[in-house]
Design a protein around this motif. Structure first.
Motif, PDB file in Angstrom:
ATOM      1  N   HIS A 261       7.562  13.772   1.063  1.00  0.00           N
ATOM      2  CA  HIS A 261       8.704  12.874   1.214  1.00  0.00           C
ATOM      3  C   HIS A 261       8.302  11.472   1.648  1.00  0.00           C
ATOM      4  CE1 HIS A 261       7.949  15.050   4.953  1.00  0.00           C
ATOM      5  NE2 HIS A 261       8.237  13.924   5.568  1.00  0.00           N
ATOM      6  N   TYR A 262       7.084  11.291   2.164  1.00  0.00           N
ATOM      7  CA  TYR A 262       6.696   9.942   2.590  1.00  0.00           C
ATOM      8  C   TYR A 262       6.589   8.983   1.407  1.00  0.00           C
ATOM      9  CZ  TYR A 262       6.067  11.191   7.467  1.00  0.00           C
ATOM     10  OH  TYR A 262       6.298  11.580   8.765  1.00  0.00           O
ATOM     11  N   TYR A 263       6.384   9.496   0.201  1.00  0.00           N
ATOM     12  CA  TYR A 263       6.453   8.642  -0.984  1.00  0.00           C
ATOM     13  C   TYR A 263       7.864   8.069  -1.128  1.00  0.00           C
ATOM     14  CZ  TYR A 263       1.909  10.259  -2.809  1.00  0.00           C
ATOM     15  OH  TYR A 263       0.572  10.525  -2.991  1.00  0.00           O
ATOM     16  N   VAL A 264       8.863   8.917  -0.893  1.00  0.00           N
ATOM     17  CA  VAL A 264      10.256   8.483  -0.967  1.00  0.00           C
ATOM     18  C   VAL A 264      10.529   7.440   0.111  1.00  0.00           C
ATOM     19  CG1 VAL A 264      12.669   9.226  -0.863  1.00  0.00           C
ATOM     20  CG2 VAL A 264      10.934  10.730  -1.890  1.00  0.00           C
ATOM     21  N   TYR A 265       9.990   7.658   1.299  1.00  0.00           N
ATOM     22  CA  TYR A 265      10.178   6.704   2.380  1.00  0.00           C
ATOM     23  C   TYR A 265       9.642   5.330   1.997  1.00  0.00           C
ATOM     24  CZ  TYR A 265      11.603  10.162   5.883  1.00  0.00           C
ATOM     25  OH  TYR A 265      12.290  11.101   6.609  1.00  0.00           O
ATOM     26  N   LEU A 266       8.467   5.309   1.387  1.00  0.00           N
ATOM     27  CA  LEU A 266       7.873   4.034   1.000  1.00  0.00           C
ATOM     28  C   LEU A 266       8.712   3.329  -0.052  1.00  0.00           C
ATOM     29  CD1 LEU A 266       4.020   4.663   0.961  1.00  0.00           C
ATOM     30  CD2 LEU A 266       5.308   3.148   2.448  1.00  0.00           C
ATOM     31  N   ARG A 267       9.199   4.069  -1.029  1.00  0.00           N
ATOM     32  CA  ARG A 267      10.041   3.447  -2.068  1.00  0.00           C
ATOM     33  C   ARG A 267      11.307   2.873  -1.452  1.00  0.00           C
ATOM     34  NH1 ARG A 267       8.308   7.957  -5.201  1.00  0.00           N
ATOM     35  NH2 ARG A 267      10.244   9.090  -4.770  1.00  0.00           N
ATOM     36  N   SER A 268      11.900   3.612  -0.512  1.00  0.00           N
ATOM     37  CA  SER A 268      13.109   3.125   0.157  1.00  0.00           C
ATOM     38  C   SER A 268      12.805   1.880   0.982  1.00  0.00           C
ATOM     39  CB  SER A 268      13.690   4.222   1.059  1.00  0.00           C
ATOM     40  OG  SER A 268      14.027   5.362   0.311  1.00  0.00           O
ATOM     41  N   PHE A 269      11.669   1.890   1.661  1.00  0.00           N
ATOM     42  CA  PHE A 269      11.281   0.759   2.498  1.00  0.00           C
ATOM     43  C   PHE A 269      11.029  -0.484   1.649  1.00  0.00           C
ATOM     44  CE2 PHE A 269       7.759  -1.671   4.477  1.00  0.00           C
ATOM     45  CZ  PHE A 269       8.431  -2.135   5.598  1.00  0.00           C
ATOM     46  N   GLU A 270      10.366  -0.308   0.511  1.00  0.00           N
ATOM     47  CA  GLU A 270      10.056  -1.445  -0.354  1.00  0.00           C
ATOM     48  C   GLU A 270      11.308  -2.061  -0.960  1.00  0.00           C
ATOM     49  OE1 GLU A 270       7.439   0.392  -3.081  1.00  0.00           O
ATOM     50  OE2 GLU A 270       5.716   0.414  -1.710  1.00  0.00           O
ATOM     51  N   ALA A 271      12.363  -1.273  -1.095  1.00  0.00           N
ATOM     52  CA  ALA A 271      13.600  -1.774  -1.687  1.00  0.00           C
ATOM     53  C   ALA A 271      14.456  -2.557  -0.701  1.00  0.00           C
ATOM     54  CB  ALA A 271      14.415  -0.608  -2.247  1.00  0.00           C
ATOM     55  N   MET A 272      14.104  -2.500   0.573  1.00  0.00           N
ATOM     56  CA  MET A 272      14.894  -3.190   1.588  1.00  0.00           C
ATOM     57  C   MET A 272      14.409  -4.623   1.791  1.00  0.00           C
ATOM     58  SD  MET A 272      15.194  -0.268   4.539  1.00  0.00           S
ATOM     59  CE  MET A 272      16.121  -1.387   5.616  1.00  0.00           C
ATOM     60  N   PRO A 273      15.342  -5.551   2.054  1.00  0.00           N
ATOM     61  CA  PRO A 273      14.921  -6.917   2.392  1.00  0.00           C
ATOM     62  C   PRO A 273      14.196  -6.908   3.724  1.00  0.00           C
ATOM     63  CG  PRO A 273      17.277  -6.636   2.751  1.00  0.00           C
ATOM     64  CD  PRO A 273      16.803  -5.404   2.051  1.00  0.00           C
TER      65      PRO A 273
ATOM     66  N   LEU B 203       0.094   3.781   4.947  1.00  0.00           N
ATOM     67  CA  LEU B 203       0.757   4.938   5.529  1.00  0.00           C
ATOM     68  C   LEU B 203      -0.063   6.154   5.101  1.00  0.00           C
ATOM     69  CD1 LEU B 203       3.532   5.647   7.039  1.00  0.00           C
ATOM     70  CD2 LEU B 203       4.305   6.368   4.788  1.00  0.00           C
ATOM     71  N   MET B 204      -0.787   6.753   6.046  1.00  0.00           N
ATOM     72  CA  MET B 204      -1.716   7.828   5.714  1.00  0.00           C
ATOM     73  C   MET B 204      -1.082   9.181   6.020  1.00  0.00           C
ATOM     74  SD  MET B 204      -5.781   8.126   6.766  1.00  0.00           S
ATOM     75  CE  MET B 204      -6.082   6.412   6.318  1.00  0.00           C
ATOM     76  N   PHE B 205      -1.007  10.045   5.017  1.00  0.00           N
ATOM     77  CA  PHE B 205      -0.376  11.355   5.173  1.00  0.00           C
ATOM     78  C   PHE B 205      -0.919  12.305   4.111  1.00  0.00           C
ATOM     79  CE2 PHE B 205       2.020   8.815   2.214  1.00  0.00           C
ATOM     80  CZ  PHE B 205       2.367   9.676   1.191  1.00  0.00           C
TER      81      PHE B 205
END
Length: 328
Positions: free
Chosen positions: A177-189, A168-170
């Motif tokens: 906030h894209y760091y937060v998005y990645l952490r949220s995404f990684e926590a999802m099944p 994810l390039m930004f």
């Protein structure tokens, strides 16, 4: 008072009423517009969409509104300087483009109403207390939330099944906030067999280095999310993706006509048109705290079959069938 004097006085007052009414109707209102992107065709199209939306609601530039526009060009320092300039003009309402524009305006004023358009996950970023009840002096329109990372990865895997890892390039200075998005995404099944990692870039040299690295390793894919920096340098991203043969998914449909492989996301010009409704309501006395943040209602999928062929990819027919635009 004599009868003749009374009639003369009342006659003069009655004659003045239409003039006062017309003066009130044509009172010039001021809007400060801070664009985080550049003064290019894309940026101008967003501004035009806002102005068209305002005109549809009875606000015509030069007649009853004056719009002061500044373009930040994805430069954090320039965006902050422009925000200070606009606030110093004491407009009736401010419009902030994206996270950089909204953040700079919020830092510059806590009293002038601000309409953000559009901003990713404004609650997570602290711009509003909640979508339903913003609180404070900011409201407006959201763009995407962290779930879009999964949507983009899903689209990328559909058009390029060999992708086993995506970046994810930004620009973290523009869109932290894209760091937060990645952490949220990684926590999802997840059922998608691919990893997503951050690839922060702050200038064009870092973009070129990131692409070169991505192109050297097999199984790589790219997600280019909406970001003031990626918008300004969209042509560079598209060219490097083609040069290094990297399958990439983007957030805006307009990129596909320029050679991008695939895009999925909201229609940005529609959001700018819709933002005029909140500017209108605030100019008529509404408070931002009472106007709920609105979500995108129109998402678009676009595919460039010519780019897919150059990359040796076969786009599934079911994806082509549901696309809003297909470039042959």
């Amino acid at each position: 008072m004599k009868r003749r004097e009374f009639i003369t006085l009342m006659g003069g007052a009655v004659a003045a009423w239409p003039l006062a009414a017309r003066a009130q109707q044509t009172q010039m209102r001021r809007i400060g517009l801070l664009m985080a992107s550049g003064d290019d065709p894309g940026g101008q199209s967003r501004v035009t969409a806002l102005k068209q939306g305002l005109q549809d609601l009875g606000w015509t530039e030069g007649r009853n509104i004056q719009i002061e526009t500044r373009f930040g060009g994805a430069d954090a320092g320039r965006i902050r300087a422009h925000a200070a300039e606009l606030v110093a003009l004491a407009p009736d309402v401010l419009v902030g483009h994206g996270t950089p524009g909204t953040r700079a305006l919020r830092q510059a004023t806590s009293s002038i109403p601000i309409v953000m358009v559009p901003v990713n996950d404004p609650v997570e970023q602290g711009f509003v207390s909640s979508l339903a009840h913003p609180g404070g002096n900011i409201t407006g329109f959201a763009l995407v939330d962290f779930q879009m990372v999964g949507k983009w990865l899903e689209m990328l895997k559909e058009v390029a099944p060999s992708v086993s890892r995506a970046v994810l390039m930004f620009n973290p200075d523009m869109s932290p906030h894209y760091y937060v998005y990645l952490r949220s995404f990684e926590a999802m099944p997840r059922s998608i067999a691919a990893d997503v990692t951050a690839a922060p870039v702050r200038d064009t040299t870092e973009v070129e280095e990131a692409f070169a690295k991505l192109g050297r390793e097999p199984g790589g894919g790219l997600i280019v999310p909406p970001d003031a920096f990626t918008i300004v340098h969209q042509h560079l991203f598209i060219r490097l993706a083609q040069q290094h043969r990297v399958p990439a998914v983007y957030g805006f449909r307009a990129y596909v006509a320029q050679g991008a492989l695939i895009s999925y996301g909201p229609e940005p010009y529609d959001l700018f048109r819709r933002s005029a409704s909140y500017v209108d309501r605030i100019l008529k006395g509404a408070k931002p705290a009472d106007l709920p943040v609105q979500q995108p209602t129109k998402f678009e999928l676009a595919i460039n079959l010519k780019t897919a062929k150059a990359l040796g990819l076969q786009i599934p027919g079911k994806l082509v069938a549901i696309a809003d635009e297909v470039i042959e």
